[in-house]
Write an enzyme that holds these catalytic residues in place. Structure first.
Site, PDB file in Angstrom:
ATOM      1  N   HIS A   1       6.017   2.654  10.985  1.00 56.93           N
ATOM      2  CA  HIS A   1       5.133   3.132  12.054  1.00 56.93           C
ATOM      3  C   HIS A   1       5.626   4.439  12.641  1.00 56.93           C
ATOM      4  O   HIS A   1       4.961   5.045  13.472  1.00 56.93           O
ATOM      5  CB  HIS A   1       4.993   2.057  13.121  1.00 56.93           C
ATOM      6  CG  HIS A   1       4.517   0.768  12.527  1.00 56.93           C
ATOM      7  ND1 HIS A   1       5.371  -0.262  12.244  1.00 56.93           N
ATOM      8  CD2 HIS A   1       3.297   0.378  12.103  1.00 56.93           C
ATOM      9  CE1 HIS A   1       4.681  -1.244  11.693  1.00 56.93           C
ATOM     10  NE2 HIS A   1       3.425  -0.886  11.588  1.00 56.93           N
TER      11      HIS A   1
ATOM     12  N   ASP B   1      -0.085 -11.800   1.201  1.00 54.45           N
ATOM     13  CA  ASP B   1       0.185 -11.397   2.582  1.00 54.45           C
ATOM     14  C   ASP B   1      -0.385 -12.393   3.571  1.00 54.45           C
ATOM     15  O   ASP B   1      -1.556 -12.774   3.474  1.00 54.45           O
ATOM     16  CB  ASP B   1      -0.460 -10.032   2.851  1.00 54.45           C
ATOM     17  CG  ASP B   1       0.212  -8.919   2.055  1.00 54.45           C
ATOM     18  OD1 ASP B   1       1.436  -8.994   1.879  1.00 54.45           O
ATOM     19  OD2 ASP B   1      -0.495  -7.994   1.617  1.00 54.45           O
TER      20      ASP B   1
ATOM     21  N   CYS C   1       6.376  -2.757   6.534  1.00 56.25           N
ATOM     22  CA  CYS C   1       4.942  -3.014   6.327  1.00 56.25           C
ATOM     23  C   CYS C   1       4.435  -2.053   5.250  1.00 56.25           C
ATOM     24  O   CYS C   1       5.215  -1.289   4.681  1.00 56.25           O
ATOM     25  CB  CYS C   1       4.174  -2.848   7.640  1.00 56.25           C
ATOM     26  SG  CYS C   1       2.553  -3.666   7.625  1.00 56.25           S
TER      27      CYS C   1
ATOM     28  N   SER D   1       0.831  -1.202   0.000  1.00 54.58           N
ATOM     29  CA  SER D   1       0.000   0.000   0.000  1.00 54.58           C
ATOM     30  C   SER D   1       0.866   1.252   0.000  1.00 54.58           C
ATOM     31  O   SER D   1       1.951   1.276   0.581  1.00 54.58           O
ATOM     32  CB  SER D   1      -0.918   0.002   1.213  1.00 54.58           C
ATOM     33  OG  SER D   1      -0.171  -0.106   2.390  1.00 54.58           O
TER      34      SER D   1
END
Ligand code: GLN
Ligand code: ZN
Length: 769
Positions: free
Chosen positions: A710, A615, A742, A449
Site C-alpha cells: 500500500h 483467496d 497483498c 495480481s
C-alpha cells in the site's frame, strides 16, 4: 394511525454525485462553496423525493460529507488535536478523514488510507461499522479529552429541512455508542468520559428543543452487541440523565437482536424505542409485553441492508394485530439506515427485467413503507393493486426456474465431510510437495495480481464495448501474461503467477462467469468517504458452466519451467462481497459457490497446475455481531473453503491469502482450513500478529507479508530480513515463505520491480544464514 419515518438515507447520490464532488474538491478543482452547494442539493433532492411519501417525520442529520461518526466528533468538539491546523473547519475535518485536505490527490484503498504523506497529518483510524461494509472514522480519546458542543452544521441542516417540512426529526449517535466506537490513545478509560459527554448532549438536546424539535432519533446500536454491565449501566445512567430534558427521544437499535439487553432497552425512560423487526422479529412479542404503555414502538419492517422486495402482504398480516394494539404508538421504518443499499432501482437500464422485478433499493424501500402505512391507516382496498403487484413479484421470485437448479441442489445435499478433507495430514503432504515442487528454503512468491496498466484496462474496456473480438482479446491478455512471467523470471521469484490482467475485480470476475449472478450499472453503496462499491447480486443457485481461469493459468505455465500458482477467489469472499439472496440459509449459498470453485480447482490440477491459491480476503467480514454465534458462522464458512480446496491430490499445494492481521481471535478456525500455505498482512503491524503464534502452534506453512504494497516505497532488504527473523522465532523456518502482503494491482511496474528484487535478495540472505 401508524406513523412512518426512516432512520437515514444514502447520501452519495443516485449517480455518486458526492463522490465526484469530493474528489474534485480534494484535487483543488472545486471550491468549498461549490462542494457545499452540491451537498445541499443532494440533501434537497433526497428530501423532495421523500416529500410525496407522506411520512410523519422527516429525517435530518443523516447526511455527511465523509462519515457520520466523524461528524459526531465534530459536533461534540472531539477532533484529534493534530488535525486542528487551520481555522477552516472543513480542512481539519478532511485531515482527520484522510490525512490531508485539499489539493493533494487521494489514496484509493482502505489500506492506503493511513499512509502518511509529508507535511500532512495521520488520518484517523478507520474500521468497519458493525456487520456492514461501511467504514467509519474511529473517535479518539485520551486523558486530555474534553467535549465542546459545535452544533452549527446540524442546526443549519435542520433549518434547511424546516424550510420545506414540519416535523423534522434529527438523528444523532447516542453517547454510549459514541464512546464504544472510539479508541483510547493512552491509559485513559473512555467510560470515565461519560459524565462530561452527557453535559454536552444535554446542551445539544436543549438547543434542538429551542429550535422547534419535538422528537430526536438517538442511535444506540451497541444494544445489539454483547456488552458488559459497565456499559449497560452507562446506558441506564445516560437515559436517566437525558430524560430530564423536555424533548422526546426515540432510542434506536439495529442490525440484530437485543438478547441480554432487551429488558434494559424496554425499561429506559425514553419516549420511544426502535427495534430491528427483520433480524429481531421474534423479540417483538417480548418487547410489546415489556414496553411501557406510554411509549412509542418503532418497528424496522423493511430490510435496510439488502436489496430484495419485501413481502408486503406477509408484513401486513403480521403487523395488523400489533397496529390494533398500539394504534398511533406504532411507528414503522426500515430496519436500519438505508445507507447500506443503493439509491434508486429506476436507474438500472440494462438489468435483466425478471430479476429487476424482485428488487428494491432505497427509494423503492421507502415506497414499500408508504404502502404499508396506507394499508394499515386507510384501508387495504385503496392499495389493493400495488399489493397484488407485490404478491406477484414475490411469487415470481419464489418459483422462477432461473433461481432453482435441481442439479446444484442435489450436489449440495450430497455434500459429505469427506469432501472437505485432504487425503493425508499436512506433515505427509509437506514431504510429497517438497519432492514434487522442488522449492528452495524461504520460497518467494506474490499474492497474484501485477500492475494493472492503462493498456490492460483499455483492452478490457475494448472487449466490453465489443471493439475487439474474443481472439484479439485473448492475444492481448497473453501478451500481458508473457510480460509478467518474464519479469518474474528476471526478478528471480520462485513461484510465479499469471498476473490477473483479465480481472477488474476479484469477485466480479468470477460472478460474471458463474450462473446465478447479475450485475448492475449504478447500484453503488458507500464503503467509506468517497469510496463506493458495486456488489454483484447473487440471486440464484450457483453453478459453473465452464472453466474460468484454466486457459490463462495453462498459458502462463507453458512459458516457464518454474511453477505457476493458479489464482481463485474463495467461496466466503464471493459470498461476503455480494448482495446475497435471502430465501435460503447463507450456508447453502456458500456451499454452492464452494462446489463451483472446487470444480475449477480440480480442472486447474488436471491442467498441470501444481500450486493453487484460493483467496479469502473477506472471511472475517460476516462474523456475527454476537460472539455466541461466531462458531456457527466459522464452522460453515471454513467448511465451504475446505470443500472448495481439499479435493486435490497430496502433491498439489493449496495456498490461501487474507489481507488483514486480526487473526488472534479466529486462529484455530483459520488453521482448520488446512491450507498448505497461508499468506497474510503483517508488514505494517510489524509482525505483531505473530504474537498469536506464541500461544498457538500454527501447524502449516505461512508467508507473513514483508512488503507493504500500500506504500509506493521500496522496502529495505535488511528490514525484510529482520521481519523474517522475528517470524522465525515463532514459526519453524522450513514453514516460512516470503511474499508481499497483498496483490500488486494498484502499484506501478517501476515500483514493483525494485521492491521484489529486494524481497528476493532478502530471501537469499536468509537462505545463506
Ligand atoms: N489475488 C488477489 C490479488 O492479488 C488478492 C487480492 C486481495 O487479497 N484483496 O489482487
Ligand atoms: Zn490481500
Amino acid at each position: 394511525m401508524a406513523k412512518l419515518h426512516h432512520l437515514g438515507f444514502p447520501r452519495i447520490g443516485s449517480k455518486r454525485q458526492l463522490k465526484f464532488a469530493l474528489e474534485k474538491f480534494w484535487s483543488g478543482s472545486l471550491s468549498q462553496a461549490e462542494l457545499q452547494q452540491t451537498a445541499s442539493k443532494l440533501r434537497l433532492d433526497n428530501w423532495s423525493s421523500q416529500q410525496a411519501l407522506g411520512f410523519d417525520f422527516h429525517t435530518v442529520g443523516d447526511f455527511s460529507l465523509y462519515d457520520q461518526v466523524l461528524d459526531s466528533s465534530v459536533l461534540l468538539g472531539n477532533l484529534p488535536k493534530r488535525a486542528l491546523q487551520s481555522d477552516n473547519q472543513l480542512d481539519n475535518y478532511f485531515r482527520v478523514a484522510r490525512g490531508r485536505s485539499q489539493k493533494k490527490s487521494c489514496c484509493a484503498s482502505v489500506h492506503a488510507h493511513n499512509n502518511k504523506n509529508d507535511g500532512e497529518t495521520d488520518a484517523g483510524e478507520m474500521t468497519k461499522w458493525f456487520n456492514t461494509n461501511y467504514h467509519y472514522i474511529v473517535p479518539e480519546f485520551d486523558q486530555q479529552t474534553t467535549f465542546n458542543l459545535n452544533s452549527e452544521n446540524l442546526l443549519a441542516q435542520i433549518k434547511e429541512l424546516q424550510g420545506i417540512n414540519n416535523n423534522v426529526k434529527p438523528v444523532i449517535i447516542g453517547p454510549v455508542t459514541y464512546l464504544w466506537l472510539g479508541k483510547e490513545k493512552d491509559q485513559s478509560n473512555k467510560l470515565a468520559l461519560l459524565p462530561a459527554l452527557l453535559v454536552t448532549y444535554q446542551k445539544l438536546l436543549h438547543e434542538l428543543r429551542e429550535n422547534g424539535i419535538e422528537w430526536v432519533q438517538i442511535d444506540e446500536p451497541i444494544l445489539t452487541l454483547e456488552i458488559d454491565k459497565s456499559w449497560q449501566d452507562a446506558i441506564s445512567l445516560t437515559y436517566k440523565t437525558l430524560a430530564q430534558l423536555d424533548i422526546k427521544l426515540l432510542l434506536t437499535t439495529y442490525f440484530g437482536e437485543l438478547k441480554d439487553n432487551l429488558n434494559l432497552a424496554c425499561q429506559l425512560p425514553v419516549a420511544g424505542l426502535h427495534i430491528d423487526a427483520i433480524n429481531a422479529k421474534h423479540e417483538v412479542a417480548q418487547v410489546l409485553a415489556l414496553l411501557g404503555e406510554d411509549k412509542v414502538l418503532s418497528l424496522g419492517v423493511i430490510n435496510g441492508c439488502n436489496i430484495w422486495k419485501t413481502d408486503l402482504n406477509a408484513s401486513l398480516r403480521w403487523l395488523t394485530p400489533i397496529h390494533e394494539q398500539l394504534q398511533d404508538r406504532l411507528w414503522l421504518a426500515p430496519s436500519s439506515s438505508l445507507l447500506h443499499v443503493p439509491v434508486d432501482l429506476n436507474n438500472e437500464q440494462t438489468l435483466d427485467s425478471e430479476v429487476k422485478n424482485w428488487l428494491a433499493f432505497a427509494i423503492q424501500k421507502l415506497d414499500e413503507l408508504s404502502l404499508l402505512g396506507h394499508a394499515l391507516n386507510t384501508n387495504i382496498e385503496s392499495v389493493f393493486e400495488q399489493l397484488t403487484e407485490n404478491k406477484l413479484a414475490i411469487e415470481s421470485r419464489k418459483n422462477s426456474a432461473r433461481i432453482h437448479n435441481p442439479t446444484v441442489k442435489k450436489a449440495v445435499a450430497n455434500i459429505t465431510p469427506h469432501l472437505g478433507k485432504r487425503q493425508q495430514h499436512f506433515n505427509l503432504r509437506k514431504t510429497r510437495q517438497k519432492t514434487h515442487l522442488n522449492l528452495p528454503a524461504f520460497p518467494t512468491t506474490t499474492i497474484g495480481s501485477f500492475p494493472q496498466t492503462n493498456e490492460i484496462r483499455a483492452t478490457r474496456k475494448a472487449k466490453r464495448l465489443g471493439e475487439i473480438n474474443a481472439h484479439q482479446y485473448q492475444q492481448e491478455m497473453q501478451k500481458s501474461i508473457k510480460y509478467c512471467i518474464e519479469e518474474q523470471h528476471n526478478i528471480g521469484l520462485d513461484v510465479l503467477v499469471h498476473g490477473e490482467a483479465e480481472r477488474n475485480d476479484m469477485v466480479e470476475y468470477f460472478g460474471e462467469l458463474l450462473e446465478g449472478f447479475v450485475f448492475t450499472q449504478f447500484a453503488w453503496v458507500q464503503s467509506y468517504g468517497s469510496r463506493c462499491v458495486k456488489p454483484p447480486i447473487l440471486f440464484g443457485d450457483v453453478s459453473r458452466p465452464d472453466a474460468m481461469t484454466v486457459a490463462w493459468a495453462k498459458y502462463a505455465q507453458s512459458l516457464t519451467d518454474k511453477k505457476v500458482k493458479g489464482m481463485l477467489t474463495g467461496p466466503v469472499t464471493i459470498l461476503n462481497w455480494s448482495f446475497v439472496r435471502d430465501d435460503q440459509p447463507l450456508k447453502t449459498t456458500c456451499n454452492q459457490i464452494a462446489l463451483a470453485i472446487r470444480e475449477e480447482v480440480l480442472d486447474l490440477e488436471k491442467a498441470g497446475i501444481d500450486i493453487i491459491q484460493i483467496d479469502e480476503a473477506a472471511l472475517r467480514e460476516k462474523l456475527p455481531l454476537h460472539r455466541s454465534k461466531w462458531n456457527e458462522y466459522l464452522a460453515w464458512a471454513i467448511e465451504a473453503f475446505r470443500i472448495s480446496a481439499n479435493g486435490v491430490a497430496d502433491k498439489t499445494q493449496i495456498h490461501t491469502h487474507m489481507c488483514y492481521s486480526e487473526f488472534n481471535d479466529i486462529i484455530e478456525a483459520i488453521a482448520s482450513m488446512d491450507a498448505d500455505v497461508i499468506t497474510i498482512e503483517t508488514s505494517r503491524s510489524d509482525m505483531q500478529l505473530l504474537e498469536v503464534f506464541e500461544a498457538f502452534n500454527y501447524p502449516n506453512a505461512i508467508g507473513p507479508g514483508v512488503y507493504d504494497i500500500h506504500s509506493p516505497n521500496t522496502p529495505n532488504v535488511q528490514q525484510m530480513v529482520s521481519l523474517m527473523h522475528k517470524a522465525a522465532q515463532h514459526i519453524p523456518s522450513e514453514h516460512l515463505w516470503i511474499n508481499p502482503d497483498c496483490g500488486l494491482k494498484t502499484r506501478q511496474w517501476h515500483e514493483v520491480k525494485p521492491a521484489l528484487i529486494n524481497m528476493v535478495k532478502a530471501a537469499k540472505q536468509l537462505r545463506a544464514s
